[in-house]
Design a protein around this motif. Structure first.
Motif, mmCIF file in Angstrom:
data_model
loop_
_atom_site.group_PDB
_atom_site.id
_atom_site.type_symbol
_atom_site.label_atom_id
_atom_site.label_comp_id
_atom_site.label_asym_id
_atom_site.label_seq_id
_atom_site.Cartn_x
_atom_site.Cartn_y
_atom_site.Cartn_z
ATOM 1 N N LEU A 117 6.328 3.603 -10.964
ATOM 2 C CA LEU A 117 5.495 2.464 -11.359
ATOM 3 C C LEU A 117 4.688 1.994 -10.162
ATOM 4 O O LEU A 117 5.174 1.990 -9.036
ATOM 5 C CB LEU A 117 6.362 1.325 -11.893
ATOM 6 N N VAL A 118 3.436 1.571 -10.415
ATOM 7 C CA VAL A 118 2.532 1.169 -9.332
ATOM 8 C C VAL A 118 2.068 -0.273 -9.514
ATOM 9 O O VAL A 118 2.127 -0.834 -10.610
ATOM 10 C CB VAL A 118 1.298 2.106 -9.249
ATOM 11 N N GLU A 119 1.591 -0.855 -8.409
ATOM 12 C CA GLU A 119 1.048 -2.213 -8.419
ATOM 13 C C GLU A 119 -0.199 -2.253 -9.301
ATOM 14 O O GLU A 119 -1.001 -1.314 -9.303
ATOM 15 C CB GLU A 119 0.664 -2.647 -6.994
ATOM 16 N N GLU A 120 -0.343 -3.340 -10.041
ATOM 17 C CA GLU A 120 -1.497 -3.481 -10.933
ATOM 18 C C GLU A 120 -2.805 -3.569 -10.148
ATOM 19 O O GLU A 120 -3.799 -2.951 -10.519
ATOM 20 C CB GLU A 120 -1.322 -4.749 -11.790
ATOM 21 N N GLU A 121 -2.798 -4.314 -9.033
ATOM 22 C CA GLU A 121 -4.022 -4.524 -8.247
ATOM 23 C C GLU A 121 -4.398 -3.293 -7.420
ATOM 24 O O GLU A 121 -5.568 -3.035 -7.192
ATOM 25 C CB GLU A 121 -3.857 -5.725 -7.292
ATOM 26 N N ASP A 122 -3.399 -2.565 -6.925
ATOM 27 C CA ASP A 122 -3.639 -1.388 -6.091
ATOM 28 C C ASP A 122 -2.741 -0.252 -6.591
ATOM 29 O O ASP A 122 -1.595 -0.134 -6.180
ATOM 30 C CB ASP A 122 -3.343 -1.703 -4.625
ATOM 31 N N GLN A 123 -3.286 0.574 -7.459
ATOM 32 C CA GLN A 123 -2.482 1.601 -8.115
ATOM 33 C C GLN A 123 -2.100 2.763 -7.211
ATOM 34 O O GLN A 123 -1.493 3.725 -7.657
ATOM 35 C CB GLN A 123 -3.178 2.066 -9.385
#
Length: 143
Positions: A45-51
């Protein structure tokens, strides 16, 4: 409840609507509040703002379990029976469902939480087991 330490590989259960009962691989970054909460970094899973950045989250201890035994996770080409409870790897996590059929090399799995029935290669399935009272409980038997 199990105690985890920095660097431990774990699975985190999602309690969010639409993701209920799914598990995601993560690594413990730190323990908080006397091991009642953990800061974890997800593998997929990745950060929404910085994928490009893995998602880091603080989760309750009751949402964290050890990684299942590798024998279960690495099962590929296995045989699964009708109505057997399995986990399917989809949308970056493991989702619990039941085998409802087989066609060729694909197994159909029904997910009660979403009402979906989807086809998977055996390599994307594993036996469903649960972490209870500090040990793994198998659901291999048919219902």
């Amino acid at each position: 409840m199990a105690v985890f330490f920095k660097g431990d590989k774990v699975e985190v259960c999602s309690k969010e609507e639409g993701f209920l009962g799914s598990y995601y691989e993560a690594k413990v970054v730190s323990s908080l509040n006397n091991n009642t909460r953990y800061k974890v970094r997800y593998k997929n899973l990745v950060e929404e703002e910085d994928q490009t950045q893995p998602l880091v989250e603080i989760v309750s201890a009751d949402e964290v379990r050890p990684m299942p035994p590798s024998v279960i996770v690495n099962r590929s080409g296995g045989v699964f029976n009708y109505l057997e409870k399995v986990d399917a790897f989809d949308n970056d996590g493991w989702w619990a469902g039941r085998v409802t059929g087989k066609q060729g090399l694909k197994y159909y799995v029904y997910f009660e939480t979403t009402g979906d029935e989807l086809a998977y290669d055996a390599s994307r399935l594993r036996n469903h087991i649960e972490w209870r009272d500090h040990h793994w409980v198998s659901f291999k038997k048919r219902f």
